[in-house]
Design an enzyme around this catalytic site. Structure first.
Site, PDB file in Angstrom:
ATOM      1  N   ASP A 241      32.263  32.991  46.841  1.00 19.67           N
ATOM      2  CA  ASP A 241      31.887  32.274  45.624  1.00 19.67           C
ATOM      3  C   ASP A 241      30.655  32.927  45.009  1.00 19.67           C
ATOM      4  OD1 ASP A 241      32.476  29.554  44.122  1.00 19.67           O
ATOM      5  OD2 ASP A 241      30.291  29.757  44.268  1.00 19.67           O
ATOM      6  N   GLU A 285      34.983  30.624  39.845  1.00 23.11           N
ATOM      7  CA  GLU A 285      34.300  31.823  40.342  1.00 23.11           C
ATOM      8  C   GLU A 285      34.534  32.014  41.843  1.00 23.11           C
ATOM      9  OE1 GLU A 285      31.225  28.436  40.402  1.00 23.11           O
ATOM     10  OE2 GLU A 285      32.911  29.093  39.164  1.00 23.11           O
TER      11      GLU A 285
END
Length: 384
Positions: A241, A285
């Site tokens: 992430d 993301e």
């Protein structure tokens, strides 16, 4: 095979397997048509009474080849890619042996003086050839070879016999018709297959990063859990992430954020050790990676390499330059058996390790305790 047909054909073992599965499926209904047709025609026309030894020999040969073809068809689509040439060659042998023997009997019927025998062989031969070239049309060379081997004996005999010129003309014309039919059906097959593969690729691809999407990742994770459990192999999952990504979007805009994700995705794909490793944009993301056959130490090396590359990378877009970091959670276990829910549990362990990496300050790799304390088949949701 795939390279034999037209341009724009997919390559690789997956394409080979798909093409030959289609060919085997198409050819399966006709495997035993040769001995059945021959036995019926030889008996009904009286040919077997005049030539019993030849009739029974042909029945035995055609039946034996049919059995070999059946066995080959069962195993052809299951073999490993490195062994496929042997099985594919055996497939070719069975097809051409059938066509050669039946075509030779058709040629013999032209000289037999038995009108019923000649007529039945001509009708059955025309139908078998048409069905064969349709079945084998995904491989243009195989379909061509099949038609030529089947009809060539008849052409040679008809040309050799001075009173069969008309028959020779019909057979040659029919061969050219089959030739053109093969070209058309082959082209249609590959257009349809390429369209299908394009749609399948679009359905599993993230449009922004061109990585695999979540749907494909979940399907592949389940598949690799099955395979790794069967072979008692290690399986590693990485969940990554981008740190503080909302702040990047808020400060520089979503266009810059999109470019940032594209460049991060490029680092991921270019730093995976094998082409068979699976990399996907899991959402927002967040990215995910499957490293089949990789142990904990190997997974940590890959994760640290990626983390380090991204930390040092400068994101440049429209005169804006910045840096980002990633946090990584991973799980790596040796799979000994498959249980329902295993893929989901393993991903959860990696995801929970990712949250630990966030809590511990970000820009780091954290391993799930399942990597060292647990074995597949013994993992429990409450373990972490």
């Amino acid at each position: 095979m795939a390279a034999e047909a037209i341009v724009h054909q997919p390559e690789g073992s997956d394409a080979w397997l798909r093409v030959w599965r289609d060919i085997v499926k198409r050819a399966m209904p006709g495997i035993f048509i040769y001995p059945i047709f021959w036995a019926v025609i030889a008996a009904s026309s009286g040919f077997h009474k005049l030539h019993p030894a030849l009739s029974w020999s042909v029945v035995a040969a055609l039946t034996g080849i049919s059995i070999v073809r059946l066995i080959n068809a069962i195993y052809l689509t299951r073999v490993q890619p490195e062994k496929r040439q042997v099985w594919q060659g055996l497939f070719w042998f069975g097809i051409l042996a059938h066509s050669g023997i039946y075509g030779s009997m058709f040629a013999l019927s032209l000289l037999s003086g038995n009108a019923q025998f000649s007529l039945l062989m001509a009708f059955s031969g025309a139908g078998i050839v048409a069905g064969g070239v349709n079945s084998f049309s995904p491989s243009r060379n195989l379909a061509y070879a099949y038609a030529i081997v089947f009809l060539s004996p008849g052409i040679v005999v008809a040309l050799w016999s001075q009173d069969l010129w008309v028959e020779a003309g019909f057979i040659v014309t029919y061969l050219f018709y089959m030739w053109n039919l093969v070209r058309q059906q082959n082209a249609e097959y590959w257009v349809s297959l390429n369209n299908e593969r394009t749609l399948a690729l679009q359905s599993r691809t993230d449009s922004l990063t061109t990585l695999n999407n979540r749907r494909y990742f979940d399907e592949k994770l389940k598949e690799l859990c099955h395979l790794s459990s069967r072979d008692h192999m290690n399986l590693s999952i990485l969940v990554l992430d981008c740190d503080f990504f909302k702040a990047v979007n808020d400060k520089y805009g979503h266009d810059f954020g999109d470019e940032c994700l594209r460049q991060v995705a490029n680092v991921l794909t270019t730093n995976l050790p094998r082409a068979t490793d699976v990399c996907a944009r899991y959402g927002g993301e967040e990215f995910s990676i499957i490293l089949a056959g990789t142990d904990l130490q190997g997974a940590q090396l890959v994760a640290e390499k990626i983390r380090n590359k991204i930390e040092k990378m400068e994101i440049k877009y429209k005169n804006i330059t910045t840096k980002v970091t990633i946090s990584v959670g991973l799980v790596s276990v040796r799979l000994d058996n498959f249980e329902v829910g295993l893929p989901e549990r393993l991903f959860k362990y990696a995801d929970e390790a990712l949250y630990l990496a966030k809590e511990q300050g970000r820009n780091r790799v954290v391993c799930s305790v399942a990597s060292t304390a647990l074995q597949a088949g013994k993992v429990k949701t409450a373990s972490l």
